[in-house]
Design a protein around this motif. Structure first.
Motif, PDB file in Angstrom:
ATOM      1  N   GLU A  45      99.233  47.227 156.282  1.00  0.00           N
ATOM      2  CA  GLU A  45      98.504  48.330 156.880  1.00  0.00           C
ATOM      3  C   GLU A  45      97.600  48.927 155.807  1.00  0.00           C
ATOM      4  O   GLU A  45      98.058  49.284 154.722  1.00  0.00           O
ATOM      5  CB  GLU A  45      99.453  49.390 157.439  1.00  0.00           C
ATOM      6  CG  GLU A  45     100.183  48.940 158.685  1.00  0.00           C
ATOM      7  CD  GLU A  45     101.029  50.052 159.281  1.00  0.00           C
ATOM      8  OE1 GLU A  45     101.060  51.150 158.675  1.00  0.00           O
ATOM      9  OE2 GLU A  45     101.642  49.833 160.331  1.00  0.00           O
ATOM     10  N   VAL A  46      96.320  49.019 156.121  1.00  0.00           N
ATOM     11  CA  VAL A  46      95.348  49.509 155.148  1.00  0.00           C
ATOM     12  C   VAL A  46      94.365  50.425 155.856  1.00  0.00           C
ATOM     13  O   VAL A  46      94.311  50.475 157.091  1.00  0.00           O
ATOM     14  CB  VAL A  46      94.573  48.336 154.490  1.00  0.00           C
ATOM     15  CG1 VAL A  46      95.510  47.412 153.726  1.00  0.00           C
ATOM     16  CG2 VAL A  46      93.783  47.548 155.534  1.00  0.00           C
ATOM     17  N   SER A  47      93.578  51.145 155.075  1.00  0.00           N
ATOM     18  CA  SER A  47      92.498  51.967 155.605  1.00  0.00           C
ATOM     19  C   SER A  47      91.209  51.554 154.921  1.00  0.00           C
ATOM     20  O   SER A  47      91.183  51.281 153.715  1.00  0.00           O
ATOM     21  CB  SER A  47      92.766  53.456 155.351  1.00  0.00           C
ATOM     22  OG  SER A  47      93.898  53.881 156.068  1.00  0.00           O
ATOM     23  N   LEU A  48      90.127  51.523 155.698  1.00  0.00           N
ATOM     24  CA  LEU A  48      88.840  51.106 155.146  1.00  0.00           C
ATOM     25  C   LEU A  48      87.715  51.689 155.985  1.00  0.00           C
ATOM     26  O   LEU A  48      87.719  51.553 157.216  1.00  0.00           O
ATOM     27  CB  LEU A  48      88.736  49.570 155.138  1.00  0.00           C
ATOM     28  CG  LEU A  48      87.553  48.979 154.369  1.00  0.00           C
ATOM     29  CD1 LEU A  48      87.713  49.226 152.869  1.00  0.00           C
ATOM     30  CD2 LEU A  48      87.440  47.480 154.631  1.00  0.00           C
ATOM     31  N   GLY A  49      86.784  52.359 155.329  1.00  0.00           N
ATOM     32  CA  GLY A  49      85.617  52.895 156.011  1.00  0.00           C
ATOM     33  C   GLY A  49      85.941  53.862 157.127  1.00  0.00           C
ATOM     34  O   GLY A  49      85.232  53.905 158.144  1.00  0.00           O
ATOM     35  N   GLY A  50      87.004  54.632 156.954  1.00  0.00           N
ATOM     36  CA  GLY A  50      87.370  55.613 157.967  1.00  0.00           C
ATOM     37  C   GLY A  50      88.187  55.055 159.116  1.00  0.00           C
ATOM     38  O   GLY A  50      88.396  55.745 160.120  1.00  0.00           O
ATOM     39  N   HIS A  51      88.669  53.821 158.990  1.00  0.00           N
ATOM     40  CA  HIS A  51      89.474  53.193 160.038  1.00  0.00           C
ATOM     41  C   HIS A  51      90.808  52.724 159.458  1.00  0.00           C
ATOM     42  O   HIS A  51      90.888  52.298 158.297  1.00  0.00           O
ATOM     43  CB  HIS A  51      88.753  51.991 160.644  1.00  0.00           C
ATOM     44  CG  HIS A  51      87.467  52.337 161.318  1.00  0.00           C
ATOM     45  ND1 HIS A  51      87.394  52.803 162.616  1.00  0.00           N
ATOM     46  CD2 HIS A  51      86.179  52.289 160.861  1.00  0.00           C
ATOM     47  CE1 HIS A  51      86.137  53.023 162.935  1.00  0.00           C
ATOM     48  NE2 HIS A  51      85.369  52.721 161.894  1.00  0.00           N
ATOM     49  N   ASP A  52      91.848  52.802 160.279  1.00  0.00           N
ATOM     50  CA  ASP A  52      93.147  52.224 159.929  1.00  0.00           C
ATOM     51  C   ASP A  52      93.217  50.811 160.495  1.00  0.00           C
ATOM     52  O   ASP A  52      92.824  50.561 161.644  1.00  0.00           O
ATOM     53  CB  ASP A  52      94.293  53.053 160.521  1.00  0.00           C
ATOM     54  CG  ASP A  52      94.480  54.368 159.782  1.00  0.00           C
ATOM     55  OD1 ASP A  52      94.079  54.440 158.605  1.00  0.00           O
ATOM     56  OD2 ASP A  52      95.017  55.307 160.393  1.00  0.00           O
ATOM     57  N   PHE A  53      93.724  49.892 159.673  1.00  0.00           N
ATOM     58  CA  PHE A  53      93.851  48.501 160.100  1.00  0.00           C
ATOM     59  C   PHE A  53      95.259  47.988 159.808  1.00  0.00           C
ATOM     60  O   PHE A  53      95.883  48.372 158.813  1.00  0.00           O
ATOM     61  CB  PHE A  53      92.867  47.598 159.339  1.00  0.00           C
ATOM     62  CG  PHE A  53      91.423  47.823 159.675  1.00  0.00           C
ATOM     63  CD1 PHE A  53      90.832  47.184 160.758  1.00  0.00           C
ATOM     64  CD2 PHE A  53      90.643  48.667 158.894  1.00  0.00           C
ATOM     65  CE1 PHE A  53      89.498  47.383 161.053  1.00  0.00           C
ATOM     66  CE2 PHE A  53      89.305  48.877 159.179  1.00  0.00           C
ATOM     67  CZ  PHE A  53      88.726  48.231 160.263  1.00  0.00           C
ATOM     68  N   ARG A  54      95.695  47.106 160.672  1.00  0.00           N
ATOM     69  CA  ARG A  54      96.792  46.202 160.347  1.00  0.00           C
ATOM     70  C   ARG A  54      96.129  44.841 160.136  1.00  0.00           C
ATOM     71  O   ARG A  54      95.493  44.305 161.046  1.00  0.00           O
ATOM     72  CB  ARG A  54      97.822  46.121 161.474  1.00  0.00           C
ATOM     73  CG  ARG A  54      98.934  45.103 161.189  1.00  0.00           C
ATOM     74  CD  ARG A  54      99.784  44.837 162.419  1.00  0.00           C
ATOM     75  NE  ARG A  54     100.785  43.802 162.151  1.00  0.00           N
ATOM     76  CZ  ARG A  54     101.534  43.217 163.089  1.00  0.00           C
ATOM     77  NH1 ARG A  54     101.365  43.572 164.367  1.00  0.00           N
ATOM     78  NH2 ARG A  54     102.421  42.296 162.760  1.00  0.00           N
ATOM     79  N   ILE A  55      96.224  44.312 158.929  1.00  0.00           N
ATOM     80  CA  ILE A  55      95.600  43.018 158.639  1.00  0.00           C
ATOM     81  C   ILE A  55      96.704  41.984 158.409  1.00  0.00           C
ATOM     82  O   ILE A  55      97.687  42.237 157.712  1.00  0.00           O
ATOM     83  CB  ILE A  55      94.655  43.093 157.423  1.00  0.00           C
ATOM     84  CG1 ILE A  55      95.380  43.592 156.171  1.00  0.00           C
ATOM     85  CG2 ILE A  55      93.451  43.974 157.726  1.00  0.00           C
ATOM     86  CD1 ILE A  55      94.534  43.524 154.896  1.00  0.00           C
ATOM     87  N   VAL A  56      96.525  40.825 159.039  1.00  0.00           N
ATOM     88  CA  VAL A  56      97.549  39.776 159.007  1.00  0.00           C
ATOM     89  C   VAL A  56      96.883  38.452 158.652  1.00  0.00           C
ATOM     90  O   VAL A  56      95.796  38.141 159.159  1.00  0.00           O
ATOM     91  CB  VAL A  56      98.249  39.650 160.381  1.00  0.00           C
ATOM     92  CG1 VAL A  56      99.338  38.579 160.329  1.00  0.00           C
ATOM     93  CG2 VAL A  56      98.811  40.990 160.829  1.00  0.00           C
ATOM     94  N   ARG A  57      97.523  37.717 157.789  1.00  0.00           N
ATOM     95  CA  ARG A  57      97.053  36.357 157.473  1.00  0.00           C
ATOM     96  C   ARG A  57      98.147  35.371 157.813  1.00  0.00           C
ATOM     97  O   ARG A  57      99.317  35.556 157.428  1.00  0.00           O
ATOM     98  CB  ARG A  57      96.697  36.218 155.996  1.00  0.00           C
ATOM     99  CG  ARG A  57      96.207  34.819 155.604  1.00  0.00           C
ATOM    100  CD  ARG A  57      96.178  34.666 154.086  1.00  0.00           C
ATOM    101  NE  ARG A  57      95.529  33.431 153.649  1.00  0.00           N
ATOM    102  CZ  ARG A  57      96.120  32.241 153.563  1.00  0.00           C
ATOM    103  NH1 ARG A  57      97.410  32.114 153.913  1.00  0.00           N
ATOM    104  NH2 ARG A  57      95.470  31.179 153.135  1.00  0.00           N
ATOM    105  N   ILE A  58      97.786  34.263 158.512  1.00  0.00           N
ATOM    106  CA  ILE A  58      98.761  33.242 158.890  1.00  0.00           C
ATOM    107  C   ILE A  58      98.167  31.866 158.585  1.00  0.00           C
ATOM    108  O   ILE A  58      97.139  31.489 159.149  1.00  0.00           O
ATOM    109  CB  ILE A  58      99.137  33.316 160.388  1.00  0.00           C
ATOM    110  CG1 ILE A  58      99.605  34.727 160.752  1.00  0.00           C
ATOM    111  CG2 ILE A  58     100.209  32.282 160.725  1.00  0.00           C
ATOM    112  CD1 ILE A  58      99.855  34.913 162.233  1.00  0.00           C
TER     113      ILE A  58
END
Length: 712
Positions: free
Chosen positions: A37-50
């Motif tokens: 879970e990260v924040s970038l440019g004023g947005h919260d993201f869940r980023i996943v790599r598979i």
């Protein structure tokens, strides 16, 4: 990994709105997988790599599954997986994976890669001015964006491309070595009409040949461009001193590049997180932020990048050591040069053939005499270059119109550009012919300098050091001459520049020239710049000549006698910066108690390697040193041309030389460098002459006093 729940939780301040889920389905292995879970440019993201280890069907299945719960998906890794042996298919198969769903945006990073790669190139060129100027670039693989190549071509034409289609615009098997351009054009028509199966069959051999050319070019390249997977596949064992433009550089990849000696890693992919996120993921994250359902645009990406404060990275894995490139033109000074050459020596020795060889050599095309390497500034900057020979002696250059020599110098500039030089200097007589470099600088495709600013600086530097080594004239703790200096030819550009500098380094300065009005103006300017200066003007040296501790001759008298050397004070240092020289060898021989300097040579920093140029190892003429200083400083500009030089440039190049570790190496006169014994001999003769003057002893011929024979 489940599409439901992240394995770690981390929130950053400043983020707004609901959390957006973005997934990277890659054909690479799973060893770098993450769920963050990260924040970038004023947005919260869940980023996943598979990672799927090259399993296309598994990738399609994952895209479908995650399309039900995610906001955007990035599909990547075909080339990287292929390079690691995980995938044997064609990278184009990823299209089928991307087309698995239309429920959410599925991105491959191509649009953002265009922006980031161009941005990376322009950032380097802005922060390190001239870095890509005329650089030798090799592009490996076919992942590099066409837009990136277009931007690179703004700065350099020296680009070699491994991909045969991009190398010549047609497969290399068709375009290599055409007999004539017309035949090549006919071949193009035939190629366009050929069936696809023929084109496909020809591409394999063409790719192999193109790869061989690219490997040869890479050995001498300054910049290698390509994805990390393509760099690994290309397999360069040594990248010492080179820059690499690539993407998604992890700590492990950076360490591997550092071990190969890479100077600068230009990572087009930003890295704001503690996991490696590829370009396609940032593109998918930008797509996920679009709320009105429109297709992602370039403007959307730029807005996202600005809000997130993302930018390409410049990494120096082995410390800063920018390497620049220069060329310098030399030429034979007489027929004696040809007699020493293996190919021409025997012919030139034959009766009457020396002149024939000299005439013929003037028409020879320029060629590389020596590569110059190992120049390293104290600030870590490096310079490499080439000494390029044109065949004309001074006699031959004068026997032809200036255009004859201009054409040879422009050919030399073209050769220098092909080699990757970013600035070219003119040596010896090539900077004297015609308008002294002005025309050549206007027509050449790279910046030109004559080196005259550093030549003037070197001559004054040598004069100051000569005064110190003679130990006769007084010099204070700050190096200021407690005595008098004279500039003969003080109204000229070089003379006026020397006068301005001497006004800071001597108690009194005399300006001598028949152009009185000019001298009055120069005197006023010097006194305005330096209120402490004491400046006198005169139309001829006159009686003041015998009072001078230092004399600079800078006239354009072309052989006319400019001063009476017999009237000069014993122990005086005369610096002749005129070209042709003001002081004749006959005059110099009359005064063994006076030191006449022609030039000061410069010791280059580092462990310098180049062929013999008539000086000790690692030592260069000041005009060559100016070219090298400009390269080390990244000043790829026309610095000194024409017969007028600016005193501020004389001072500037001196200071830049000190910054980059230049040292005064030798002090030369009419007959070459002065040795310690030469200084001792002049000092002894000067002291003896002064002693003779003080006690009225006769027989002090060198001072201009009468001898016993003359009295009789």
């Amino acid at each position: 990994m489940s599409p439901r729940q992240p394995s770690t939780t981390r929130r950053r301040k400043g983020s707004t709105g609901r959390r957006l889920t973005v997934v990277n389905i890659t054909l690479q292995s799973e060893e770098w997988d993450y769920d963050k879970e990260v924040s970038l440019g004023g947005h919260d993201f869940r980023i996943v790599r598979i990672g799927t280890r090259g399993d296309i069907e598994r990738a399609e299945e994952l895209v479908w599954q995650w399309s039900l719960t995610s906001d955007a998906i990035a599909v990547t890794g075909a080339r990287e997986a292929k390079a690691r042996g995980l995938f044997s298919g064609n990278p184009s198969e990823l299209k089928a994976v991307r087309d698995t769903t239309a429920r959410v945006p599925v991105r491959d990073g191509a649009m953002l890669a265009d922006i980031l790669q161009e941005w990376a190139v322009r950032r380097v060129q802005a922060e390190l001015p001239g870095y890509f100027s005329n650089a030798r670039v090799v592009v490996v693989g076919n992942a590099t964006r066409e837009r990136t190549l277009t931007v690179l071509r703004e700065f350099t034409a020296n680009i070699d491309i491994e991909d045969p289609d991009k190398r010549v615009g047609t497969p290399l098997a068709v375009g290599l070595n055409p007999v004539t351009s017309r035949a090549a054009a006919a071949g193009m028509v035939a190629w366009d009409l050929a069936p696809d199966v023929v084109k496909k069959a020809a591409h394999g051999p063409a790719a192999w040949v193109s790869g061989q050319f690219a490997h040869q070019a890479a050995e001498f390249a300054d910049v290698i461009v390509g994805s990390y997977a393509d760099l690994v596949r290309f397999g360069l064992p040594d990248l010492t001193g080179k820059a690499v433009l690539t993407n998604a550089v992890s700590e492990e990849r950076l360490a591997a590049l550092a071990a190969k000696g890479v100077s600068l890693v230009i990572d087009a992919t930003p890295e704001p997180f503690d996991v490696m996120v590829v370009t396609a993921m940032f593109e998918a994250m930008a797509a996920a932020t679009i709320t009105d359902g429109h297709e992602l645009t370039t403007d959307d990406l730029v807005t996202f990048l600005e809000a997130a404060e993302l930018e390409p990275r410049l990494l120096w894995p082995n410390g800063f050591n920018r390497r620049s490139r220069f060329a310098f033109v030399i030429h034979p000074l007489s027929t004696e040069y040809f007699k020493k050459q293996p190919a021409l020596g025997q012919l030139a020795e034959l009766p009457g053939m020396g002149r024939v060889v000299e005439k013929s050599a003037a028409y020879m095309p320029p060629f590389v005499y020596s590569r110059v390497s190992g120049i390293v500034s104290p600030d870590g900057s490096e310079a490499e270059g080439w000494l390029i020979t044109v065949g004309g002696t001074p006699k031959e250059m004068l026997a032809h119109p200036p255009e004859f020599t201009y054409s040879r110098l422009l050919e030399a500039a073209d050769l220098a550009k092909q080699l990757g030089a970013q600035v070219m200097g003119l040596g010896a007589f090539t900077k004297v012919v015609g308008d002294a470099g002005v025309t050549v600088s206007k027509r050449a495709t790279i910046p030109i300098t004559t080196g005259n600013s550093y030549s003037a600086s070197g001559a004054l530097w040598a004069a100051h050091e000569a005064i110190r080594r003679l130990g006769i004239a007084q010099v204070d703790d700050e190096g200021r001459l407690r005595g008098k200096a004279m500039v003969v030819g003080g109204s000229g550009a070089i003379g006026a520049a020397c006068a301005r500098l001497l006004a800071h380094a001597a108690d009194e300065v005399w300006l001598v020239s028949p152009e009185t009005a000019k001298l009055i103006t120069i005197k006023a300017e010097i006194e305005a710049e330096n209120p402490r200066a004491t400046v006198h003007i005169a139309t001829s040296p006159g009686d003041a000549l015998g009072e001078m501790d230092l004399i600079v001759t800078a006239t354009s008298a072309a052989g006319t006698k400019v001063l009476d050397i017999m009237a000069v004070k014993p122990g005086c240092v005369i610096t002749d910066v005129a070209r042709p020289l003001d002081m004749s060898a006959e005059d110099v021989a009359k005064r063994p108690d006076v030191l006449v300097i022609e030039s000061g040579e410069v010791e280059l920093p580092g462990d310098v390697h180049m062929r013999d140029i008539g000086l000790p190892p690692g030592v260069a003429y000041a005009c060559l040193a100016e070219t090298i200083v400009l390269a080390l400083e990244g000043r790829f500009e026309t610095f000194t041309v024409g017969r007028n030089i600016e005193w501020r440039k004389v001072r500037e190049i001196y200071r830049l030389g000190l910054k980059h570790g230049m040292k005064l190496a030798t002090i030369s006169g009419i007959n070459g460098p002065f040795s310690d014994e030469d200084f001792a001999r002049v000092r002894a003769a000067a002291l003896a002459a002064r002693a003779g003057q003080s006690d009225g002893t006769e027989g002090t011929g060198p001072t201009g006093a009468t001898t016993q024979e003359e009295t009789a």
